[in-house]
Enzyme design. Structure first.
Site, PDB file in Angstrom:
ATOM      1  N   TYR A   1      -2.520  -1.208  10.200  1.00 45.99           N
ATOM      2  CA  TYR A   1      -2.459  -1.388   8.746  1.00 45.99           C
ATOM      3  C   TYR A   1      -1.117  -0.893   8.206  1.00 45.99           C
ATOM      4  O   TYR A   1      -0.460  -1.570   7.405  1.00 45.99           O
ATOM      5  CB  TYR A   1      -3.613  -0.630   8.102  1.00 45.99           C
ATOM      6  CG  TYR A   1      -3.740  -0.813   6.613  1.00 45.99           C
ATOM      7  CD1 TYR A   1      -4.335  -1.956   6.078  1.00 45.99           C
ATOM      8  CD2 TYR A   1      -3.281   0.161   5.728  1.00 45.99           C
ATOM      9  CE1 TYR A   1      -4.468  -2.112   4.706  1.00 45.99           C
ATOM     10  CE2 TYR A   1      -3.411   0.005   4.354  1.00 45.99           C
ATOM     11  CZ  TYR A   1      -4.013  -1.138   3.855  1.00 45.99           C
ATOM     12  OH  TYR A   1      -4.137  -1.299   2.484  1.00 45.99           O
TER      13      TYR A   1
ATOM     14  N   SER B   1       0.855  -1.180   0.000  1.00 46.54           N
ATOM     15  CA  SER B   1       0.000   0.000   0.000  1.00 46.54           C
ATOM     16  C   SER B   1       0.894   1.235   0.000  1.00 46.54           C
ATOM     17  O   SER B   1       2.102   1.143   0.285  1.00 46.54           O
ATOM     18  CB  SER B   1      -0.873  -0.011   1.263  1.00 46.54           C
ATOM     19  OG  SER B   1      -1.513   1.229   1.488  1.00 46.54           O
TER      20      SER B   1
END
Length: 280
Positions: free
Chosen positions: A172, A159
């Site tokens: 995350y 990401s």
């Protein structure tokens, strides 16, 4: 050029919907057969943000791949459970003959709390799926790739949060940084076997993971029920290019490149598909 993956078999985790389904379809369009797995259940700590994929979602992935006249073996399996994941992969290889491409795509998103406020359960669930799940995927597939001695490509979905810090998204962000470390290590370990390992780093992607009220509220905390239309300009402001998010196909095309012989000497790389998010 069509048929870039003709004769190849791709193992894709998190394949029931979103990016995973898109990857399965795009690779199948280029000739690959697919081994697909997905949890197809709710992760309780995440369900307050968005709903998980279902068995019906996975069946739809199967339908769309088979409509392309490609074979697919789809199994309900949890990347947190190594034995179940390994069994699903082995069943796929038994039917399709081999495995050449790996898309370690399964992931979940938890957000909203400052780092010191994240609950033990929220932290552990994200790390278990996003980080340990990638390790389990690699652990299951690598012995097959080595034994086959035909090379291969492992693509790990990271990401933009795997490149830069992201406030209120600690677990995350930690997990997506961690898989870059896994990628770099595997790229070195597997190079002698001609297995390439890379990560892809999307900005926000137009999937259920971000298209939900809880995510919109992260950007619009003072709006009682923020909508997609209200959130879009805020999302767009985070990217250099004037778009709020990218489409799953944009990530799938990057995965396809890394899976194909066009990237035969590309390994140990972090491929950003981020509309310039990380340069702002």
């Amino acid at each position: 050029m069509a048929g870039r993956l003709e004769g190849k078999v791709a193992f894709i985790t998190g394949a029931a919907r979103g990016q995973g389904r898109s990857h399965a379809i795009r690779l199948a369009q280029e000739g690959a057969d697919i081994i697909a797995v997905d949890l197809c259940e709710e992760v309780p700590s995440i369900s307050r943000f968005y709903k998980g994929a279902t068995e019906e979602d996975l069946a739809e992935t199967v339908r769309q791949v088979e409509a392309l006249d490609r074979r697919i073996v789809a199994t309900k399996a949890d990347v947190r459970d190594f034995e179940a994941l390994d069994a699903a992969l082995s069943a796929g290889i038994a039917e399709l003959g081999h495995v050449d491409v790996v898309s370690a795509n399964a992931g979940i998103f938890s957000f909203g709390d400052k780092t010191h406020e994240v609950s033990e359960q929220d932290w552990q669930d994200v790390i278990d799926v996003n980080q340990t799940g990638v390790w389990h995927t690699a652990k299951a597939v690598i012995p097959h790739l080595i034994e086959q001695d035909t090379g291969g490509s492992i693509i790990i979905t990271s990401s933009t949060a795997g490149i830069k810090g992201t406030p209120n998204v600690a677990a995350y962000t930690a997990s997506k940084h961690a898989v870059v470390g896994i990628m770099r290590t595997l790229a070195l370990e597997l190079a002698p076997y001609r297995v390439r390992v890379n990560t892809v780093h999307p900005t926000g992607v137009d999937t259920d993971m971000i298209q939900n009220e809880a995510t919109f509220r992260l950007f619009l905390p003072d709006v009682p029920h923020p909508t997609r239309e209200q959130a879009a300009p805020i999302f767009a402001s985070t990217n250099a290019l004037p778009v709020p998010w990218v489409e799953p196909i944009d990530i799938s095309n990057a995965v396809l490149f890394l899976a194909s012989d066009e990237a035969r000497y590309v390994t140990g790389n972090e491929l950003k598909v981020d509309a310039g998010y990380t340069i702002k």
